[in-house]
Write a protein that holds these residues in place. Structure first.
Motif, PDB file in Angstrom:
ATOM      1  N   THR A 152     -81.399 -14.753  44.851  1.00 33.43           N
ATOM      2  CA  THR A 152     -80.231 -14.435  44.026  1.00 33.43           C
ATOM      3  C   THR A 152     -80.178 -15.248  42.735  1.00 33.43           C
ATOM      4  O   THR A 152     -79.289 -15.029  41.905  1.00 33.43           O
ATOM      5  N   THR A 153     -81.133 -16.171  42.543  1.00 36.76           N
ATOM      6  CA  THR A 153     -81.190 -16.919  41.288  1.00 36.76           C
ATOM      7  C   THR A 153     -81.464 -15.946  40.148  1.00 36.76           C
ATOM      8  O   THR A 153     -82.253 -15.009  40.292  1.00 36.76           O
ATOM      9  N   TRP A 154     -80.851 -16.164  38.987  1.00 35.72           N
ATOM     10  CA  TRP A 154     -80.901 -15.163  37.912  1.00 35.72           C
ATOM     11  C   TRP A 154     -82.292 -14.958  37.329  1.00 35.72           C
ATOM     12  O   TRP A 154     -82.604 -13.885  36.838  1.00 35.72           O
ATOM     13  N   VAL A 155     -83.144 -15.959  37.402  1.00 33.19           N
ATOM     14  CA  VAL A 155     -84.524 -15.786  36.935  1.00 33.19           C
ATOM     15  C   VAL A 155     -85.461 -16.511  37.898  1.00 33.19           C
ATOM     16  O   VAL A 155     -85.149 -17.611  38.375  1.00 33.19           O
ATOM     17  N   MET A 156     -86.580 -15.856  38.217  1.00 32.58           N
ATOM     18  CA  MET A 156     -87.579 -16.439  39.111  1.00 32.58           C
ATOM     19  C   MET A 156     -88.948 -16.353  38.437  1.00 32.58           C
ATOM     20  O   MET A 156     -89.148 -15.571  37.492  1.00 32.58           O
ATOM     21  N   GLY A 157     -89.890 -17.121  38.947  1.00 29.44           N
ATOM     22  CA  GLY A 157     -91.231 -17.081  38.372  1.00 29.44           C
ATOM     23  C   GLY A 157     -92.160 -18.056  39.070  1.00 29.44           C
ATOM     24  O   GLY A 157     -91.740 -18.819  39.951  1.00 29.44           O
ATOM     25  N   HIS A 158     -93.427 -18.012  38.674  1.00 32.61           N
ATOM     26  CA  HIS A 158     -94.401 -18.931  39.253  1.00 32.61           C
ATOM     27  C   HIS A 158     -95.377 -19.417  38.184  1.00 32.61           C
ATOM     28  O   HIS A 158     -95.468 -18.852  37.095  1.00 32.61           O
ATOM     29  N   VAL A 159     -96.088 -20.489  38.529  1.00 34.95           N
ATOM     30  CA  VAL A 159     -97.007 -21.150  37.599  1.00 34.95           C
ATOM     31  C   VAL A 159     -98.359 -21.301  38.285  1.00 34.95           C
ATOM     32  O   VAL A 159     -98.429 -21.673  39.465  1.00 34.95           O
ATOM     33  N   ILE A 160     -99.428 -21.008  37.549  1.00 31.36           N
ATOM     34  CA  ILE A 160    -100.795 -21.295  38.014  1.00 31.36           C
ATOM     35  C   ILE A 160    -101.224 -22.586  37.331  1.00 31.36           C
ATOM     36  O   ILE A 160    -101.306 -22.654  36.099  1.00 31.36           O
ATOM     37  N   MET A 171    -101.200 -20.506  33.487  1.00 28.32           N
ATOM     38  CA  MET A 171    -100.407 -19.282  33.295  1.00 28.32           C
ATOM     39  C   MET A 171     -99.015 -19.458  33.875  1.00 28.32           C
ATOM     40  O   MET A 171     -98.835 -20.197  34.842  1.00 28.32           O
ATOM     41  N   LYS A 172     -98.052 -18.761  33.264  1.00 32.42           N
ATOM     42  CA  LYS A 172     -96.681 -18.730  33.772  1.00 32.42           C
ATOM     43  C   LYS A 172     -96.229 -17.282  33.869  1.00 32.42           C
ATOM     44  O   LYS A 172     -96.637 -16.445  33.075  1.00 32.42           O
ATOM     45  N   CYS A 173     -95.361 -17.023  34.841  1.00 27.54           N
ATOM     46  CA  CYS A 173     -94.820 -15.679  35.010  1.00 27.54           C
ATOM     47  C   CYS A 173     -93.332 -15.807  35.307  1.00 27.54           C
ATOM     48  O   CYS A 173     -92.942 -16.497  36.255  1.00 27.54           O
ATOM     49  N   LEU A 174     -92.489 -15.193  34.467  1.00 30.33           N
ATOM     50  CA  LEU A 174     -91.040 -15.239  34.635  1.00 30.33           C
ATOM     51  C   LEU A 174     -90.487 -13.824  34.757  1.00 30.33           C
ATOM     52  O   LEU A 174     -90.967 -12.907  34.095  1.00 30.33           O
ATOM     53  N   LYS A 175     -89.471 -13.678  35.597  1.00 31.57           N
ATOM     54  CA  LYS A 175     -88.881 -12.363  35.815  1.00 31.57           C
ATOM     55  C   LYS A 175     -87.383 -12.511  36.078  1.00 31.57           C
ATOM     56  O   LYS A 175     -86.965 -13.317  36.909  1.00 31.57           O
ATOM     57  N   SER A 176     -86.588 -11.714  35.347  1.00 27.98           N
ATOM     58  CA  SER A 176     -85.148 -11.684  35.606  1.00 27.98           C
ATOM     59  C   SER A 176     -84.890 -10.960  36.919  1.00 27.98           C
ATOM     60  O   SER A 176     -85.522  -9.940  37.212  1.00 27.98           O
ATOM     61  N   MET A 177     -83.963 -11.489  37.679  1.00 36.09           N
ATOM     62  CA  MET A 177     -83.642 -10.894  38.964  1.00 36.09           C
ATOM     63  C   MET A 177     -82.480  -9.913  38.805  1.00 36.09           C
ATOM     64  O   MET A 177     -81.652 -10.067  37.895  1.00 36.09           O
ATOM     65  N   PRO A 178     -82.388  -8.891  39.660  1.00 35.20           N
ATOM     66  CA  PRO A 178     -81.304  -7.900  39.568  1.00 35.20           C
ATOM     67  C   PRO A 178     -79.933  -8.545  39.730  1.00 35.20           C
ATOM     68  O   PRO A 178     -79.780  -9.517  40.469  1.00 35.20           O
ATOM     69  N   SER A 179     -78.975  -8.002  39.022  1.00 32.80           N
ATOM     70  CA  SER A 179     -77.606  -8.515  39.129  1.00 32.80           C
ATOM     71  C   SER A 179     -76.968  -8.122  40.453  1.00 32.80           C
ATOM     72  O   SER A 179     -75.994  -8.728  40.893  1.00 32.80           O
ATOM     73  N   ASN A 180     -77.524  -7.103  41.101  1.00 33.47           N
ATOM     74  CA  ASN A 180     -77.014  -6.654  42.401  1.00 33.47           C
ATOM     75  C   ASN A 180     -77.489  -7.627  43.491  1.00 33.47           C
ATOM     76  O   ASN A 180     -78.651  -7.574  43.918  1.00 33.47           O
ATOM     77  N   VAL A 181     -76.643  -8.513  43.914  1.00 35.41           N
ATOM     78  CA  VAL A 181     -77.048  -9.557  44.864  1.00 35.41           C
ATOM     79  C   VAL A 181     -77.330  -9.008  46.252  1.00 35.41           C
ATOM     80  O   VAL A 181     -77.918  -9.694  47.092  1.00 35.41           O
ATOM     81  N   SER A 182     -76.923  -7.765  46.522  1.00 36.62           N
ATOM     82  CA  SER A 182     -77.202  -7.179  47.831  1.00 36.62           C
ATOM     83  C   SER A 182     -78.662  -6.739  47.956  1.00 36.62           C
ATOM     84  O   SER A 182     -79.166  -6.541  49.058  1.00 36.62           O
TER      85      SER A 182
END
Length: 203
Positions: free
Chosen positions: A127-135, A147-158
């Protein structure tokens, strides 16, 4: 008589044409056979076919062919480092061959110098607003973020699902240690082979 003569001439002409066409087709067939034999010889030279049926493909090292190193990893579990605010994954080899890479739980160690293509995907359920990972690459005590990868998470927490994919080519020295980490402790991930994976191969 004239009609019979004309008819006979036409029949003879048609027969000559048919013979000529058949002769041309026969020559083409012979030429195709020769080309086919030449192709078979070339294929045998390329694959290294031998009298006992063994080919270069079955004995790459003996034939002097360099074997590409490939490792595709699938997730097994996650571990959270609270003091570093990190989540890392433990991996298993889903597919791979070659001796240029070694897996040790959370990290990959590069055995041979070379250029490698790295790809990764993580499916987040958070449910965090943005998630991502790092190589990250660690070498001789130094740490480099490849490398980095970031992605906005859906506002729908369900239904907080979103994936992040990244890839790139990098030169890696022998002894380089590669790790995928999520810069957030206790990150919630989907640990399925189709959703979350890490791969590396020599190019």
């Amino acid at each position: 008589m004239l009609k019979a003569f004309i008819l006979c001439t036409v029949v003879i002409s048609l027969a000559c044409v048919c013979v000529a066409v058949l002769s041309m087709q026969w020559r083409q067939i012979q030429m195709l056979r020769v080309e086919l034999l030449n192709l078979e010889q070339q294929v045998k030279l390329v694959t290294g076919s031998r009298a006992d049926g063994e080919t270069c493909c079955h004995s790459a090292a003996r034939c002097g062919v360099e074997q590409r190193t490939i490792m595709h990893l699938v997730p097994v579990s996650t571990h959270s480092y609270d003091e570093r605010d990190l989540t890392v994954l433990t991996w298993a080899v889903g597919r791979g061959y070659g001796a240029g890479l070694q897996l040790s739980g959370e990290t990959i160690t590069v055995v041979n110098n070379g250029t490698y293509f790295i790809y990764s995907q993580v499916l987040y359920k958070d449910t965090t607003w943005v998630m991502g990972h790092v190589i990250t690459k660690r070498m001789n005590g130094a740490e480099t973020k490849l490398m980095k990868c970031l992605k906005s998470m859906p506002s729908n927490v369900s239904l907080p699902l979103n994936s992040c994919y990244t890839a790139g080519a990098h030169f890696l020295e022998s002894g380089s240690v590669i790790e995928l980490s999520i810069p957030r402790k206790s990150a919630d991930l989907i640990l399925s082979a189709q959703a979350t994976f890490l791969g590396i191969f020599s190019v």
